[in-house]
Design a protein around this motif. Structure first.
Motif, PDB file in Angstrom:
ATOM      1  N   UNK A 182       0.843  -1.197   0.000  1.00 61.09           N
ATOM      2  CA  UNK A 182       0.000   0.000   0.000  1.00 61.09           C
ATOM      3  C   UNK A 182       0.878   1.247   0.000  1.00 61.09           C
ATOM      4  N   UNK A 183       0.378   2.304  -0.639  1.00 61.66           N
ATOM      5  CA  UNK A 183       1.133   3.535  -0.785  1.00 61.66           C
ATOM      6  C   UNK A 183       0.315   4.707  -0.255  1.00 61.66           C
ATOM      7  N   UNK A 184       0.966   5.530   0.564  1.00 65.35           N
ATOM      8  CA  UNK A 184       0.342   6.748   1.081  1.00 65.35           C
ATOM      9  C   UNK A 184       1.445   7.761   1.344  1.00 65.35           C
ATOM     10  N   UNK A 185       1.420   8.921   0.659  1.00 62.20           N
ATOM     11  CA  UNK A 185       0.439   9.358  -0.331  1.00 62.20           C
ATOM     12  C   UNK A 185       0.443   8.445  -1.553  1.00 62.20           C
ATOM     13  N   UNK A 186      -0.666   8.444  -2.312  1.00 63.31           N
ATOM     14  CA  UNK A 186      -0.679   7.666  -3.551  1.00 63.31           C
ATOM     15  C   UNK A 186       0.438   8.123  -4.485  1.00 63.31           C
ATOM     16  N   UNK A 187       0.909   7.188  -5.328  1.00 55.20           N
ATOM     17  CA  UNK A 187       1.990   7.483  -6.260  1.00 55.20           C
ATOM     18  C   UNK A 187       1.514   7.296  -7.693  1.00 55.20           C
ATOM     19  N   UNK A 188       2.221   7.921  -8.632  1.00 59.75           N
ATOM     20  CA  UNK A 188       1.988   7.659 -10.043  1.00 59.75           C
ATOM     21  C   UNK A 188       2.381   6.213 -10.348  1.00 59.75           C
ATOM     22  N   UNK A 189       1.674   5.573 -11.272  1.00 64.65           N
ATOM     23  CA  UNK A 189       1.901   4.161 -11.586  1.00 64.65           C
ATOM     24  C   UNK A 189       3.342   3.879 -11.977  1.00 64.65           C
ATOM     25  N   UNK A 190       3.968   4.784 -12.758  1.00 69.39           N
ATOM     26  CA  UNK A 190       5.359   4.571 -13.163  1.00 69.39           C
ATOM     27  C   UNK A 190       6.271   4.428 -11.956  1.00 69.39           C
ATOM     28  N   UNK A 191       6.036   5.246 -10.919  1.00 70.56           N
ATOM     29  CA  UNK A 191       6.881   5.181  -9.738  1.00 70.56           C
ATOM     30  C   UNK A 191       6.582   3.945  -8.904  1.00 70.56           C
ATOM     31  N   UNK A 192       5.321   3.552  -8.808  1.00 70.99           N
ATOM     32  CA  UNK A 192       4.968   2.332  -8.079  1.00 70.99           C
ATOM     33  C   UNK A 192       5.664   1.125  -8.708  1.00 70.99           C
ATOM     34  N   UNK A 193       5.564   1.002 -10.030  1.00 75.94           N
ATOM     35  CA  UNK A 193       6.168  -0.143 -10.707  1.00 75.94           C
ATOM     36  C   UNK A 193       7.688  -0.113 -10.595  1.00 75.94           C
TER      37      UNK A 193
END
Length: 275
Positions: A182-193
């Motif tokens: 889980x991510x908080x704050x939410x991240x852009x998909x490119x950074x999550x991957x």
């Protein structure tokens, strides 16, 4: 090239920007366009100015900045930190700009938000371990390198700013064959991957399948390290991203990813969104 107040926009269109009163009503579109052009050139994609201009305009709308140079400075700060942490993305500055506004509200201190985002993306790859304490490794190796939350069995720190644990790892098989991050704050998909690839995958991996649907985004990673951990060269890591209240509750927003589910899967695609 390193962006600075002088490099972000030509002098002809930025004269006096640093002397503007706090929070101008609007930054000149031409000035933001100049910044977008510089970012596109720095990423080696000069014809893709629009990729950078949209998140820059969003930054202008929500962040409590006094000048365009401040906006560009925060983008540069986050992008530079991502590069220093060896989290590679295809377009660092575009991803940084979109990530920076992922959880922003009007009047947000964007430098503080960038710092929080860097803390998330900079989680270090687990140290060298004989049994790999990451995805597809043994549960014992995972537990040796991640701190368990005693109050929530199967959950592991770090604790995110919204109070939830970063990882949920079922332990029935003795190996980490599935997990939720889980991510908080939410991240852009490119950074999550990029963060998942950098911190959770063993060795080098590459995407063999990608799909962005209305409810989720899916990627299948494969590589020799994953094959070795699974004992099966046809298996990889199936990563499914979601946002908001989850699949079936809110549309998927690639700028606000807050959950990633990782499970084994081979060279197939088209799975329904499940997160």
């Amino acid at each position: 090239m390193t962006l600075g107040a002088g490099a972000c926009a030509p002098a002809a269109s930025t004269t006096g920007l640093d002397q503007l009163p706090p929070r101008p009503q609007s930054l000149h579109a031409a000035t933001l366009s100049d910044v977008a052009v510089d970012l596109a050139h720095e990423d080696g994609r000069p014809v893709r100015k629009s990729v950078y201009l949209r998140p820059l305009r969003r930054l202008d709308e929500v962040c409590a900045h006094a000048s365009v140079s401040s906006v560009a400075s925060d983008v540069e700060f986050l992008a530079g930190g991502i590069v220093n942490d060896r989290v590679t993305v295809s377009a660092p500055h575009a991803a940084a700009a979109s990530a920076l506004v992922a959880d922003a509200r009007r009047g947000t201190d964007c430098k503080a938000l960038a710092s929080h985002l860097l803390e998330e993306t900079a989680e270090a790859r687990p140290s060298v371990h004989p049994d790999w304490g990451g995805y597809a490794g043994t549960l014992a190796a995972w537990r040796a390198q991640h701190r368990a939350d005693r109050a929530h069995p199967g959950s592991y720190h770090p604790r995110r700013p919204n109070g939830v644990d970063a990882y949920q790892v079922p332990g029935s098989s003795g190996r980490v064959y599935s997990m939720v991050e889980r991510f908080s704050p939410p991240l852009a998909a490119d950074l999550v991957l990029a963060s998942i690839e950098n911190s959770l995958m063993p060795g080098q991996v590459h995407a063999v399948y990608e799909l962005k649907a209305a409810q989720c985004q899916q990627v299948i990673f494969m590589g020799p390290g994953l094959a070795a951990e699974f004992g099966n060269s046809s298996l990889g890591a199936f990563v499914e991203l979601s946002s908001g209240n989850g699949v079936g509750r809110t549309p998927y927003d690639a700028d606000r990813v807050d959950k990633a589910r990782i499970t084994p899967l081979g060279r197939i695609g088209g799975e329904p969104c499940t997160t």
